[in-house]
Design a protein around this motif. Structure first.
Motif, PDB file in Angstrom:
ATOM      1  N   THR A  30     -46.858 -62.009 -22.346  1.00 20.53           N
ATOM      2  CA  THR A  30     -47.781 -61.630 -21.263  1.00 20.53           C
ATOM      3  C   THR A  30     -46.919 -61.291 -20.036  1.00 20.53           C
ATOM      4  N   ALA A  33     -45.904 -59.534 -13.971  1.00 24.17           N
ATOM      5  CA  ALA A  33     -44.909 -59.030 -13.031  1.00 24.17           C
ATOM      6  C   ALA A  33     -43.503 -59.431 -13.484  1.00 24.17           C
ATOM      7  N   GLY A  35     -42.131 -62.486 -14.184  1.00 29.18           N
ATOM      8  CA  GLY A  35     -41.512 -63.717 -13.666  1.00 29.18           C
ATOM      9  C   GLY A  35     -40.809 -64.517 -14.766  1.00 29.18           C
ATOM     10  N   TYR A  36     -41.462 -64.680 -15.893  1.00 30.63           N
ATOM     11  CA  TYR A  36     -40.824 -65.421 -16.997  1.00 30.63           C
ATOM     12  C   TYR A  36     -39.652 -64.623 -17.559  1.00 30.63           C
ATOM     13  N   LEU A  50     -44.248 -57.948 -23.569  1.00 38.46           N
ATOM     14  CA  LEU A  50     -45.442 -57.241 -24.028  1.00 38.46           C
ATOM     15  C   LEU A  50     -46.499 -57.344 -22.945  1.00 38.46           C
ATOM     16  N   ARG A  52     -50.615 -55.560 -22.353  1.00 39.62           N
ATOM     17  CA  ARG A  52     -51.566 -54.518 -22.732  1.00 39.62           C
ATOM     18  C   ARG A  52     -51.924 -53.643 -21.549  1.00 39.62           C
ATOM     19  N   PHE A  78     -50.648 -58.783 -27.547  1.00 43.38           N
ATOM     20  CA  PHE A  78     -49.769 -59.775 -28.173  1.00 43.38           C
ATOM     21  C   PHE A  78     -50.202 -60.136 -29.596  1.00 43.38           C
ATOM     22  N   LEU A  97     -51.493 -67.063 -20.191  1.00 44.88           N
ATOM     23  CA  LEU A  97     -52.758 -66.373 -20.468  1.00 44.88           C
ATOM     24  C   LEU A  97     -53.515 -65.942 -19.214  1.00 44.88           C
ATOM     25  N   VAL A  99     -55.416 -63.359 -16.387  1.00 44.61           N
ATOM     26  CA  VAL A  99     -55.092 -62.171 -15.598  1.00 44.61           C
ATOM     27  C   VAL A  99     -54.029 -62.501 -14.563  1.00 44.61           C
ATOM     28  N   GLN A 103     -53.843 -57.952 -10.896  1.00 53.88           N
ATOM     29  CA  GLN A 103     -55.097 -57.458 -11.483  1.00 53.88           C
ATOM     30  C   GLN A 103     -56.297 -57.936 -10.674  1.00 53.88           C
ATOM     31  N   ARG A 293     -53.369 -70.976  -7.862  1.00 56.33           N
ATOM     32  CA  ARG A 293     -53.668 -70.431  -9.189  1.00 56.33           C
ATOM     33  C   ARG A 293     -53.183 -71.365 -10.313  1.00 56.33           C
TER      34      ARG A 293
HETATM   35  C1  SAM Z   1     -51.028 -64.417 -15.997  1.00 60.05           C
HETATM   36  S1  SAM Z   1     -50.349 -62.842 -16.199  1.00 60.05           S
HETATM   37  C2  SAM Z   1     -48.671 -63.151 -16.625  1.00 60.05           C
HETATM   38  C3  SAM Z   1     -47.775 -63.325 -15.466  1.00 60.05           C
HETATM   39  C4  SAM Z   1     -46.301 -63.445 -15.805  1.00 60.05           C
HETATM   40  N1  SAM Z   1     -45.984 -64.667 -16.529  1.00 60.05           N
HETATM   41  C5  SAM Z   1     -45.441 -63.375 -14.557  1.00 60.05           C
HETATM   42  O1  SAM Z   1     -44.686 -64.313 -14.289  1.00 60.05           O
HETATM   43  O2  SAM Z   1     -45.532 -62.374 -13.838  1.00 60.05           O
HETATM   44  C6  SAM Z   1     -51.029 -62.347 -17.736  1.00 60.05           C
HETATM   45  C7  SAM Z   1     -50.642 -60.943 -18.181  1.00 60.05           C
HETATM   46  O3  SAM Z   1     -50.892 -60.878 -19.585  1.00 60.05           O
HETATM   47  C8  SAM Z   1     -51.485 -59.659 -19.909  1.00 60.05           C
HETATM   48  N2  SAM Z   1     -52.291 -59.895 -21.103  1.00 60.05           N
HETATM   49  C9  SAM Z   1     -53.410 -60.637 -21.217  1.00 60.05           C
HETATM   50  N3  SAM Z   1     -53.863 -60.630 -22.470  1.00 60.05           N
HETATM   51  C10 SAM Z   1     -52.981 -59.885 -23.187  1.00 60.05           C
HETATM   52  C11 SAM Z   1     -52.885 -59.528 -24.569  1.00 60.05           C
HETATM   53  N4  SAM Z   1     -53.806 -59.917 -25.445  1.00 60.05           N
HETATM   54  N5  SAM Z   1     -51.834 -58.769 -24.957  1.00 60.05           N
HETATM   55  C12 SAM Z   1     -50.898 -58.371 -24.062  1.00 60.05           C
HETATM   56  N6  SAM Z   1     -50.939 -58.665 -22.746  1.00 60.05           N
HETATM   57  C13 SAM Z   1     -51.965 -59.423 -22.313  1.00 60.05           C
HETATM   58  C14 SAM Z   1     -52.300 -59.277 -18.692  1.00 60.05           C
HETATM   59  O4  SAM Z   1     -52.451 -57.876 -18.638  1.00 60.05           O
HETATM   60  C15 SAM Z   1     -51.439 -59.837 -17.562  1.00 60.05           C
HETATM   61  O5  SAM Z   1     -50.579 -58.855 -17.054  1.00 60.05           O
END
Ligand code: SAM
Length: 314
Positions: A30, A33, A35-36, A50, A52, A78, A97, A99, A103, A293
């Protein structure tokens, strides 16, 4: 575009669980941005991100430049993880998981009941929007969706108000829907959270098939992880956490059997995971203060054993 950057939740804990090191092939399922991804790259691992959401690509460019040959971002769901990495093709998968802040903050995406925008809520560029669901679902199906995914007790009333209103004029905007939900629930009544919170959550989860994606993502990760590979999952509400908890309990041989006298199921395939810790990790008070959050976040993590992946339905 002016936007507050997404602050990664439980970052140190996720990094520890993923055990990044040079030569490790890790997946940030996921990306958001990034970060991980950045933290894992800084510790020498190779990372496949990954997401979407096609707009996440703008955060990939600096990482591709800074870590040449060690990072790539793919616009994929994913649930496609095993296809992307191949059976046993990676050493770690992290899920964060829900948004991202980007977003939510962008009114045009339609996720927020606080900002006026089109009633969209799609993370990706495909499939029906929230407006499509709200304007076409049968009242009973709408009520069930709001109840099951939003755990909203006023679901039937909300569905009735929505169906009555849409007969005169279909819903197109977020604030319009938020106002109708608020009316159905009898106003705010000093509630600490907006009355439309749970309804919006339910619609978002349905539009993006989030529970189906999570289930398929867990199965895909089980296939993609090599023995010794790490799985780390950050959830944000009870439905998600329950699914992850049950999945890992079953796969690590911790599922209580039907009988109280046989607490561990004696049969079934050998465990495909070993838990890294038994209770979910939660953020510290300091993290929640700095990043609200993180409030409901929970981390579960496990190590892949050498046993074959279970059949999906097990
Ligand atoms: C909570 S954010 C992740 C933030 C990230 N860990 C960071 O540090 O920036 C969740 C991201 O997962 C993506 N996402 C959610 N469900 C998804 C899926 N089934 N497959 C791929 N990406 C997905 C969303 O579009 C969103 O950008």
């Amino acid at each position: 575009m002016s936007e507050a950057p997404h602050v990664p939740v439980l970052l140190a804990e996720v990094v520890e669980a993923m055990a990044p090191a040079p030569g490790k092939r890790l997946v940030d399922a996921t990306f958001g941005a990034g970060g991980y991804s950045r933290a894992l790259l800084e510790r020498g691992a190779d990372v496949t991100g990954l997401d979407r959401d096609p707009t996440a690509a703008r955060f990939a460019e600096p990482l591709t430049k800074e870590f040449p040959g060690r990072f790539r971002l793919l616009e994929r769901r994913f649930s496609d993880l095993a296809e992307v990495m191949g059976e046993g093709g990676c050493d770690g998968v992290a899920f964060d998981l829900g948004v991202s802040s980007m977003q939510i903050d962008e009114a045009e995406r339609g996720f927020s009941f606080m900002r006026d925008g089109p009633l969209d809520m799609r993370m990706g560029a495909d499939g029906p929007s929230a407006a499509d669901l709200v304007n076409t679902l049968e009242p009973a199906a709408l009520a069930r969706l709001i109840w099951e995914l939003g755990e909203e007790r006023g679901s039937r009333r909300i569905a009735a108000f929505i169906t009555r209103r849409r007969a005169e004029q279909p819903f197109e905007r977020t604030l319009d829907l938020a106002a109708v939900v608020e009316k159905a629930l009898g106003g705010r009544r000093g509630a600490p959270v907006h009355p439309a919170t749970r309804t919006f959550q339910a619609l978002r989860m349905a539009v993006n098939e989030e529970m189906e994606e999570l289930e398929a993502g867990l199965v895909a990760a089980e296939h993609a992880l090599a023995p010794g590979g790490r799985l780390a999952i950050v959830t944000f509400h009870s439905l998600e956490d329950r699914m992850v908890k049950r999945y890992l309990a079953a796969r690590s041989g911790r599922m209580p059997s039907a009988s109280r006298h046989r607490p561990l199921a004696p049969e079934g395939p050998p465990p495909s995971f070993e838990l890294l810790f038994t209770s979910a990790r939660a953020p510290t008070e300091a993290e929640v203060r700095a990043n609200p959050r993180a409030r409901s976040a929970k981390l579960r993590a496990a190590v892949r054993t050498a046993a074959p992946a279970w059949k999906a339905a097990a």
